[in-house]
Write a protein that holds these residues in place. Sequence first.
Motif, PDB file in Angstrom:
ATOM      1  N   VAL A  67       0.841  -1.189   0.000  1.00  0.00           N
ATOM      2  CA  VAL A  67       0.000   0.000   0.000  1.00  0.00           C
ATOM      3  C   VAL A  67       0.882   1.247   0.000  1.00  0.00           C
ATOM      4  N   PRO A  68       0.813   2.108  -1.044  1.00  0.00           N
ATOM      5  CA  PRO A  68       1.528   3.384  -0.943  1.00  0.00           C
ATOM      6  C   PRO A  68       1.023   4.151   0.275  1.00  0.00           C
ATOM      7  N   MET A  69       1.898   4.698   1.065  1.00  0.00           N
ATOM      8  CA  MET A  69       1.435   5.295   2.315  1.00  0.00           C
ATOM      9  C   MET A  69       2.313   6.456   2.750  1.00  0.00           C
ATOM     10  N   LYS A  70       1.748   7.254   3.640  1.00  0.00           N
ATOM     11  CA  LYS A  70       2.471   8.311   4.327  1.00  0.00           C
ATOM     12  C   LYS A  70       2.531   7.918   5.803  1.00  0.00           C
ATOM     13  N   LEU A  71       3.718   7.780   6.320  1.00  0.00           N
ATOM     14  CA  LEU A  71       3.891   7.435   7.726  1.00  0.00           C
ATOM     15  C   LEU A  71       4.238   8.680   8.529  1.00  0.00           C
ATOM     16  N   TYR A  72       3.410   8.971   9.536  1.00  0.00           N
ATOM     17  CA  TYR A  72       3.696  10.017  10.516  1.00  0.00           C
ATOM     18  C   TYR A  72       4.346   9.346  11.713  1.00  0.00           C
ATOM     19  N   VAL A  73       5.536   9.831  12.064  1.00  0.00           N
ATOM     20  CA  VAL A  73       6.413   9.111  12.985  1.00  0.00           C
ATOM     21  C   VAL A  73       6.707   9.972  14.204  1.00  0.00           C
ATOM     22  N   PRO A  74       6.663   9.397  15.407  1.00  0.00           N
ATOM     23  CA  PRO A  74       6.918  10.184  16.616  1.00  0.00           C
ATOM     24  C   PRO A  74       8.373  10.597  16.747  1.00  0.00           C
ATOM     25  N   ILE A 117       9.987   7.802   6.137  1.00  0.00           N
ATOM     26  CA  ILE A 117       9.271   8.733   7.013  1.00  0.00           C
ATOM     27  C   ILE A 117       8.745   9.897   6.189  1.00  0.00           C
ATOM     28  N   TYR A 118       7.441  10.052   6.165  1.00  0.00           N
ATOM     29  CA  TYR A 118       6.818  11.169   5.454  1.00  0.00           C
ATOM     30  C   TYR A 118       6.814  12.427   6.308  1.00  0.00           C
ATOM     31  N   ALA A 119       6.545  12.263   7.602  1.00  0.00           N
ATOM     32  CA  ALA A 119       6.474  13.406   8.523  1.00  0.00           C
ATOM     33  C   ALA A 119       6.835  12.946   9.920  1.00  0.00           C
ATOM     34  N   ILE A 176      -9.760   3.539   2.818  1.00  0.00           N
ATOM     35  CA  ILE A 176     -10.092   4.559   3.815  1.00  0.00           C
ATOM     36  C   ILE A 176      -9.088   5.713   3.747  1.00  0.00           C
ATOM     37  N   THR A 177      -7.801   5.383   3.734  1.00  0.00           N
ATOM     38  CA  THR A 177      -6.751   6.403   3.762  1.00  0.00           C
ATOM     39  C   THR A 177      -5.413   5.804   3.349  1.00  0.00           C
ATOM     40  N   ASP A 178      -4.492   6.677   3.015  1.00  0.00           N
ATOM     41  CA  ASP A 178      -3.109   6.255   2.772  1.00  0.00           C
ATOM     42  C   ASP A 178      -2.175   6.822   3.838  1.00  0.00           C
ATOM     43  N   THR A 179      -2.746   7.346   4.920  1.00  0.00           N
ATOM     44  CA  THR A 179      -1.968   8.070   5.924  1.00  0.00           C
ATOM     45  C   THR A 179      -2.106   7.392   7.282  1.00  0.00           C
TER      46      THR A 179
END
Length: 370
Positions: free
Chosen positions: A25-32, A50-52, A267-270
């Motif tokens: 799945v192409p995705m954007k990962l928000y990482v702590p 890491i996207y953000a 649903i989402t890619d994020t």
Amino acid sequence: MGFNNYFGPGRTNQNPYLKSPDNKVPMKLYVPHIGHFEGLEELLAGSDNIYAVYMAGSPEYVGTGRTNLSAPKLEEIAQQTEYAHSKGVKMEIVLNSSCMGGQHLTPEGYRAIDWYFDKLNSIGIDSITVADPYLVEMLAKDYDMDVVVSVLSFVDTPQKAEFYEQLGATTIVVDPAVNRHFDKLEAIRDTVSCKLKLLVNEACLYQCPFRYAHFNFFSHANGPGPKPNVLDDYYYYKCLSLRIKDPQQIIKSPWIRPEDLKEYKHITDTFKIGGRTHFVNWILNNVEAYANERYDGNLMDLLDSIKDLKDTFYIPNRELDGAIEQWKKCDKVCHKCGYCKRLAEKVIYTYSGSGEEIRKIPLGSIGDRT
């Protein structure tokens, strides 16, 4: 260096989607991110997926719903934002207090928050996560930053999502309590046009009775003073004790396994990885697992809120393959279903012995703990 000088030539406008095979799945990962520069350097050096990154802001203005390991000052936030942008990574600041005692509605409180938001906007922060509807509307009207509605706004229905979108939300982080309610997720997706983000590994109790009180406590403990002088965190230790007594609660918790991300692509890619109170190596282990959509170790390694039980239970993650098919059609009436209890007895192991004699014992072999 002025706050307006943090969009240097190193910053890119590229969209760093994860590069993965066609079956991923192409995705954007928000990482702590724990909040200091050395940690950010280590984090971004450790993964290209890491996207953000997101971190807490200063608790002097708005608190957060988690313990703050670091509270960076504006100059530090500016430095870290510049560095993240130079790597093509977005920066998000979390100010998601669920309770501010009404201080944000006073003239003094409003002026302080407005000043802080203005500085963050000048730095070039990409997005701000807030929980209070007033702050959602304030950010949407007066600033250029994306407005992210926190999980602590408890958006679990299309009606709530629609209200927040009307207030100006750019993104809504859906309440993890409905991560396995696909009918609700699909209804939310069909109702709003803003972006949706799913928190994948929080691992709080499903329908937790302590959730509102716990995050209100954190908001005051990690926000502007006066701070409560408490001896310990009743809610956290009560939560752990319930799982020790009844380990099936770990299975019921609405985490999303790396292997199951594909079930959410409509649903989402994020996706957001929780855990900004963890060490960088723990965070990077999660990034690798979710980027690869596979983890062959102990599921407990990936879960955020129950990290203190990692040495108590062992759950071979791959033994949960296929469980999502049951959860997709489950009506969540647990006393009639019993699936999670049976699954817990099959896949959860406990440890026995010490030193080199430690053994993993299947939970089902030592009887019902409930």
